[in-house]
Write a protein that holds these residues in place. Structure first.
Motif, PDB file in Angstrom:
ATOM      1  N   THR A 207       0.860  -1.183   0.000  1.00  0.00           N
ATOM      2  CA  THR A 207       0.000   0.000   0.000  1.00  0.00           C
ATOM      3  C   THR A 207       0.894   1.229   0.000  1.00  0.00           C
ATOM      4  OG1 THR A 207      -1.740  -1.132   1.246  1.00  0.00           O
ATOM      5  CG2 THR A 207      -1.800   1.282   1.208  1.00  0.00           C
ATOM      6  N   VAL A 208       0.710   2.089  -0.989  1.00  0.00           N
ATOM      7  CA  VAL A 208       1.435   3.358  -1.025  1.00  0.00           C
ATOM      8  C   VAL A 208       0.620   4.376  -0.243  1.00  0.00           C
ATOM      9  CG1 VAL A 208       2.422   5.155  -2.476  1.00  0.00           C
ATOM     10  CG2 VAL A 208       2.402   2.781  -3.282  1.00  0.00           C
ATOM     11  N   THR A 209       1.170   4.879   0.845  1.00  0.00           N
ATOM     12  CA  THR A 209       0.449   5.812   1.698  1.00  0.00           C
ATOM     13  C   THR A 209       0.611   7.244   1.196  1.00  0.00           C
ATOM     14  OG1 THR A 209       2.258   6.316   3.225  1.00  0.00           O
ATOM     15  CG2 THR A 209       1.038   4.270   3.606  1.00  0.00           C
ATOM     16  N   ASP A 210      -0.130   8.154   1.808  1.00  0.00           N
ATOM     17  CA  ASP A 210       0.000   9.574   1.495  1.00  0.00           C
ATOM     18  C   ASP A 210       1.066  10.253   2.350  1.00  0.00           C
ATOM     19  OD1 ASP A 210      -1.972   9.514  -0.457  1.00  0.00           O
ATOM     20  OD2 ASP A 210      -3.579   9.814   1.000  1.00  0.00           O
ATOM     21  N   GLU A 211       1.655   9.484   3.267  1.00  0.00           N
ATOM     22  CA  GLU A 211       2.675  10.047   4.153  1.00  0.00           C
ATOM     23  C   GLU A 211       3.960  10.290   3.382  1.00  0.00           C
ATOM     24  OE1 GLU A 211       5.174   8.836   8.179  1.00  0.00           O
ATOM     25  OE2 GLU A 211       3.299   7.791   7.672  1.00  0.00           O
TER      26      GLU A 211
END
Length: 337
Positions: A207-211
């Motif tokens: 999962t590529v996060t927005d962080e």
């Protein structure tokens, strides 16, 4: 040559923008005085180049100015057409972009260099992975590459060698490395001690996060990888074995073992005596056993005794006739219809 250096200055300013004389001198490994002379030569040739003095000064090309690649040498043009590896580019999702860049580069070349570059492409094909390497399934590679580029934290489920094998990891990616056809992501865990190396094909879920995350100042991916390789080989070859090898045995060695055998002593019978690195007792046993009669292990005694025991077992096994299942005969005993 001066002409090559003038072109280098022009391309540096075209690609990087404003640069000081000191920066140009360091890049080209010449003196600042030489840069001053080269800039004056570019002015005389009509290149729209200007400079500003002061702390924030430097040289810069007039906005919108671009040069065609007519200054490429034949060797440089040929090398550029060898650097694009279509396989890795396609894995990263950049296949069409690489193809488009090559097409534009070819169109910008003078006819003579274009023909040489085309000939280079026809005569040479680069296939980086080893001959027996299988193609790894790397479905998450484009997403990892995008996270590396945009600086985004990854949540992954990762399969490792030691138990527990499947683990959850939160990673701050620093860069991607392609080694022998296999992709690795260099990443750090938040609050961890530093970057580590992870195989992209061992990522089970991602999962590529927005962080957002950032590569630390001073981190050099190429330098890190060189050190990682040195450490890997140091851990890999923790032992040695004294062996005698036939010429055929030497030719069948690979990697560090072959390099070590190359510096061994050739004895009167043509065999080579050498100390070669080994990973472990089990690995050494299997590798030397695969060389058959082309190797004799002299030391350590335990490895020699283990190979002797395996050889005796094999001799006993092959001395007897093989068992035949009812109704199934060896080919040599089968009668023709």
């Amino acid at each position: 040559m001066k002409s090559s250096r003038l072109l280098s200055i022009l391309l540096l300013l075209q690609t990087r923008g404003r640069m000081t004389a000191a920066q140009l001198a360091a890049e080209l490994e010449v003196s600042v005085r030489t840069v001053y002379r080269d800039v004056e030569a570019l002015h005389t040739a009509g290149v729209p180049l200007y400079g500003d003095a002061g702390h924030r000064g430097g040289y810069e090309l007039l906005a919108g100015y671009r040069t065609r690649l007519t200054g490429l040498s034949a060797g440089e043009a040929e090398a550029l057409f060898l650097t694009a590896l279509p396989g890795p580019a396609a894995e990263l999702g950049l296949g069409p972009a690489v193809a488009g860049a090559r097409l534009k580069l070819r169109a910008a070349l003078p006819p003579a260099l274009r023909e040489q570059a085309d000939r280079m492409s026809r005569r040479f094909h680069l296939d980086a992975p080893g001959w027996y390497a299988r193609d790894d399934d790397v479905p998450f590679l484009p997403a990892v590459a995008d996270a590396v580029w945009r600086g985004r934290v990854l949540d992954v489920r990762y399969r490792r060698w030691t138990a527990p094998t499947d683990v959850e990891r939160r990673l701050e990616p620093y860069g991607l490395v392609l080694k022998a056809g296999r992709w690795y992501v260099v990443a750090a865990r938040p609050g961890g001690s530093g970057p580590r190396t992870y195989r992209v094909d061992q990522i089970l879920r991602l999962t590529v996060t927005d962080e957002e995350c950032a590569v630390p100042d001073g981190f050099d991916l190429a330098a890190y990888w060189r050190e990682h390789q040195r450490d890997f080989h140091a851990r890999l070859h923790r032992g040695t074995a004294l062996v005698r090898l036939s010429p055929r045995g030497v030719s069948r060695l690979t990697g560090a073992a072959r390099a070590a055998a190359g510096s061994g002593t050739v004895e009167p019978d043509g065999w080579t005596r050498a100390v070669v690195p080994v990973e472990s007792a089990d690995d050494a046993h299997d590798r030397f056993l695969a060389l058959g009669a082309d190797v004799e292990v002299l030391a350590p005694p335990g490895l020699r005794a283990r190979l002797a025991a395996t050889a005796r077992l094999l001799a006993e096994r092959y001395a007897a006739e093989p068992p035949v299942r009812p109704g199934i005969l060896p080919e040599s005993q089968q009668s023709s219809p």
